[in-house]
Structure formats: structure tokens, C-alpha cells
Design a protein around this motif. Structure first.
Motif, short mmCIF file in Angstrom:
data_model
loop_
_atom_site.label_atom_id
_atom_site.label_comp_id
_atom_site.label_asym_id
_atom_site.label_seq_id
_atom_site.Cartn_x
_atom_site.Cartn_y
_atom_site.Cartn_z
N GLY A 305 -121.94 -25.90 4.83
CA GLY A 305 -121.39 -24.58 5.07
C GLY A 305 -120.87 -23.98 3.77
O GLY A 305 -120.91 -24.62 2.71
N PRO A 306 -120.32 -22.78 3.80
CA PRO A 306 -119.92 -22.09 2.57
C PRO A 306 -118.58 -22.53 1.99
O PRO A 306 -118.26 -22.17 0.86
N ALA A 307 -117.79 -23.31 2.73
CA ALA A 307 -116.43 -23.61 2.27
C ALA A 307 -116.38 -24.33 0.91
O ALA A 307 -115.64 -23.90 0.02
N PRO A 308 -117.14 -25.43 0.68
CA PRO A 308 -117.03 -26.11 -0.62
C PRO A 308 -117.43 -25.23 -1.80
O PRO A 308 -116.70 -25.15 -2.80
N PHE A 309 -118.59 -24.56 -1.70
CA PHE A 309 -119.02 -23.72 -2.82
C PHE A 309 -118.14 -22.48 -2.92
O PHE A 309 -117.92 -21.95 -4.02
#
Length: 487
Positions: A305-309
């Protein structure tokens, strides 16, 4: 070397190492420009030309993103889906292969009319900010050597990385943070590991500092219980005296000099790093915009999902805001060959479903955030991988299973945005099927020359003496700036 290991420098003898004022695991590489080790010796050296951009954020899609599914729309490929052609799948080795049309839907966006597929719906809103280069080529079909070439200009280890050249050439903008920061994918580091952010034959102080991807980006920043700031200062002063004597008996050992100075920077980072890396200080709407609070998907075990990046992109903005010169973010990590990276051998559609949503929202938010804060005018943003993908369905590495795409260094796409870039530009072309660069072809060394130019450096004059040569990032072969993307 483990690419996730932030301890990049050779350790001091143990008694000195253990006196590190509570920082025994912290070995930061980029040091203060006004330290006695910052000025390079010999001819060439640092160039003080006008800086067009103060900082650079390099968004590296490890594994090789597919240009024909993202930005390089090929109507002829769509028409000829399923036809057989002769394909060079490795240098000088050809075979019969089946053309595979993109399953993505392409549209033109903005006033510029630049093409972008529905794999990047949020980034598509920002195409007018981008200069898209569709005609790059490089020399290697293999991840390891291609990564090294993209990061250091050479296919062999031992040469300074782009971030090291920028740190060396431009000097520091701050005295309390590293000049060169690298953030890796939670799934692991890239093939060939630390040499991708190495200082090579330059002093060790120019190598990248790796920030961890978990809740503690830097280990051992906090002093031991009961140790005051004043006590730490006295310990460090004593340690510097002892280490300076040890260094005197080891002349020319740059790793030792970098290790010594890293203690001082670590001391300063106790106050500067927590503030710079604390995303809780951001407006909740900003966190939402970067996708940081988005739950991890459950449809695939490798999905992030987009959270880490998103956290990395927001951290990058906070770092360049505070004077960090070069920040490189990796999307995709771990061993190449699987869907954990952009290496779509085993199904390009599954690969795009995994990785595009991980970076689409964060990158769009980064571009918007930089622009709103007036930082895009002084920050160069670069996007791309070590190569692209083939327009045919791969069966060579998949046991005959169709649907993937193989490596393609013969024609691939990069885009740039920000300071000095001619926004809303499409430059160069691959052939009608998207396999090889044919119009305005540029080797990746031209991309390196262009990045240096946009950062205010002349690739012909930025040199470092090594082995009797005046070494350059771009080497000795003819190199030119990609003028079509320069404003």
C-alpha cells in the motif's frame, strides 16, 4: 554487505568504538563541509558554478518499471497483440517472441497532452510538471550491473554514486544533517546493495546514510540513561583527541576520518534528527494526502500500500526543506526476479497492481507539496529504474508461463520535474513497438550529465583524481546534456 545494514564504515579498534557517547551502531557517512576532511585534494575538485537546484530527490523503481504500460503509449503494439516477432532478449541473443499489448488504458493529460496510463491515476494530474524522456538506453540486461551503472555510471563496483558526486561537488547546505540520505523498501535493499550509494574511491564521508524504514530510522541516537548533554560533550572531546592520535598513525585512511567525524554529527543529530524525522508534527491532512494512514492491503502477501513510500516521500520533503542535498528512495526491495520488485517476469499486470498504488499517491502528494511550499523551484525530482521492459510476453524465465515482461535496457523512460526542467515535455521516442530507442537516443550517462547540469554542475569539469586519472561520473565516452528537457 547487507544492503539493510546502516553500519557502512570500517569500525575503529574496539576500545575507541565503545567510547562513542552512546552511538556505537551509528556510522553516518556524510559529514560537515567545513571539517578538515571535506576539501578534496588535487586537481579538479569542487565546482562553484551557479546552482539551478539546491537538492535532488531520486525516486528509484528497483526492478525495472514497464515503460509501455506506464508512459510510452504504443498504438502499434496494441494493434499487433499476439503477433510473433524476433526479439533480442539478451545482448546478441535473439528468439521468436509474442507481442503483448498493454492491458492499461492510456490518456493524454493536462495542457501538455502527455500520455499516462490508468496505472498512475493521481500522478496523471501532474503531467504538466514533468519532462518525460522516452529514449534512454544503457548497457546491461542484468539487475546488478544495471543498478550500478544507473547509480554510479559504471557496471562495476568501486565507483562513486551520483549522490556522492553531488555531495562532493556542491558541499553542504546544513551542519546538522547528512548531505546524502538513502531510504530502502521495507521488503529489502536492491541487488548489489551498498555499492549503489557508495563513495567509491572518494573519501568515505561522501557515501549515503541509510535511514531504516521502521519506527526508528536511526539507531542509538539516545544517550544512555543518566548521561547529560554536558557529559557527552566532554566524552566526545576526549574521544576526538584519542582518535586524532590514532588517525595520525594511519594516514590516508578515509574511513577512519569519516568514522571520527560521524561521532560529532551523531551528537548533533540527537536534537536535529528526531525533529526532522518526526512526521507527527505534520498536519493530519498532509499525512492523509501522502497515504500514510492507509491500511496495508490484504489481497496479496507482498502488497504494502502507499503508507511506507508515503512516509519516505514526506520524510524526503522534510529533509530537503532542511538542506539535505540528495535523497534517494527505493520502491521495490529484496532479491530480484519476484513480484517484490518492479521486475515483472511472472505477470506484468500483477506487478503493476502491486507497485503502482504503492507510489502513485505518495509521488503525486510530493510534487504538490513541494510546489505549494515553493520548494519545487529549487528541488529536482527524478523518477525511473535500472532499465525498462520488453513489449513481448516473456516465457524465458517463467517456465513457459506467459504474461510477464523481460528486462529491456535498449529503450526505457525516465521523467524529471522541478528546478530547471522544461515542464510538460515529451522527449525522444522508442520504435513503434516500444522496444528500442530510435529518436533522440541518449545513453544514461547523458541523463547523469543532465542531472548534474540541473544541479549547477558541469559534467566535464567535475572531476576527482584517482589512479592517475581525473575521474568523472560520466566517464570518458562522448556525453551530452539532454537539452530538450532543460528550460
Amino acid at each position: 554487505m547487507n544492503p539493510d545494514d546502516h553500519r557502512l564504515l570500517t569500525p575503529l579498534p574496539r576500545p575507541l568504538w565503545e567510547q562513542g557517547a552512546g552511538f556505537p551502531a551509528l556510522a553516518l557517512a556524510n559529514l560537515l563541509a567545513d571539517s578538515p576532511f571535506a576539501k578534496p585534494e588535487g586537481a579538479g575538485g569542487r565546482q562553484n558554478t551557479r546552482k539551478k537546484a539546491k537538492s535532488c530527490i531520486f525516486l528509484f523503481m528497483f526492478g525495472g518499471p514497464s515503460q509501455v504500460d506506464l508512459f510510452d503509449y504504443k498504438p502499434e503494439l496494441q494493434k499487433r497483440d499476439g503477433q510473433t516477432i524476433e526479439n533480442e532478449f539478451r545482448r546478441g541473443t535473439k528468439t521468436k517472441a509474442t507481442l503483448q499489448a498493454s492491458r492499461r488504458s492510456f490518456k493524454q493529460h493536462g495542457k501538455s497532452g502527455l500520455w499516462c496510463s490508468d496505472a498512475f491515476p493521481q500522478l496523471a494530474r501532474h503531467m504538466d510538471k514533468l519532462a518525460v524522456v522516452k529514449s534512454l538506453y544503457s548497457d546491461s540486461f542484468a539487475h546488478g550491473s544495471a543498478l550500478l551503472q544507473m547509480n554510479s555510471g559504471r557496471i562495476l563496483q568501486g565507483h562513486p554514486s551520483l549522490g556522492a558526486w553531488l555531495s562532493y561537488g556542491l558541499g553542504t547546505l546544513n551542519k546538522n544533517l547528512p548531505d546524502y540520505v538513502v531510504m530502502l523498501d521495507p521488503r529489502g535493499g536492491p541487488t548489489t546493495g551498498a555499492p549503489n550509494w557508495s563513495s567509491g574511491f572518494m573519501p568515505a564521508k561522501y557515501q549515503g546514510t541509510v535511514l531504516r524504514t521502521d519506527s526508528q530510522p536511526m539507531l542509538d541516537l539516545k544517550p544512555s540513561a543518566g548521561t547529560s548533554r554536558e557529559q557527552q560533550r566532554r566524552e566526545l572531546d576526549f574521544l576526538q583527541v584519542v582518535n586524532a592520535e590514532h588517525e595520525r598513525t594511519h594516514p590516508g585512511y578515509s574511513e577512519l576520518a569519516a568514522r571520527i567525524a560521524s561521532y560529532e554529527l551523531a551528537f548533533k543529530l540527537q536534537t536535529t534528527a528526531p525533529e526532522a524525522l518526526d512526521l507527527s508534527k505534520e498536519d493530519p491532512r498532509t499525512l492523509e494526502r501522502y497515504g500514510i494512514n492507509t491500511p496495508k492491503p490484504t489481497w496479496h502477501p507482498l502488497a504494502q500500500g502507499p503508507a511506507p513510500f508515503g512516509r519516505q516521500c514526506l520524510t524526503a520533503r522534510r529533509l530537503v526543506e532542511r538542506g539535505v542535498r540528495f535523497v534517494q528512495l527505493y520502491s521495490g526491495g529484496g532479491g530480484a526476479g519476484g513480484q517484490n520488485t518492479w521486475d515483472g517476469h511472472h505477470g506484468i499486470e500483477e506487478n503493476l497492481r502491486l507497485h503502482c498504488p504503492e507510489v502513485d499517491q505518495p509521488i503525486a502528494a510530493l510534487l504538490e507539496d513541494l510546489e505549494q511550499r515553493g520548494l519545487l523551484d529549487e528541488t529536482l525530482v527524478v523518477w525511473g529504474g535500472e532499465f525498462g521492459r520488453m513489449p513481448v510476453s516473456e516465457t524465458f524465465n517463467t517456465g513457459g508461463k506467459p504474461g510477464g515482461r523481460d528486462h529491456n535496457p535498449k529503450g526505457f523512460t525516465y521523467w524529471l520535474a522541478g528546478a530547471g526542467v522544461k515542464a510538460g515535455t515529451s522527449y525522444g521516442e522508442t520504435d513503434e513497438l516500444g522496444e528500442a530507442a530510435v529518436v533522440n537516443r541518449h545513453h544514461l550517462r547523458d541523463l547523469h550529465a543532465t542531472i548534474l547540469h540541473l544541479m549547477g554542475l558541469d559534467h566535464t569539469r567535475l572531476t576527482y583524481p584517482h589512479g592517475g586519472l581525473q575521474e568523472k561520473l560520466t566517464g570518458v565516452l562522448p556525453t551530452s546534456i539532454i537539452q530538450g528537457v532543460v528550460a
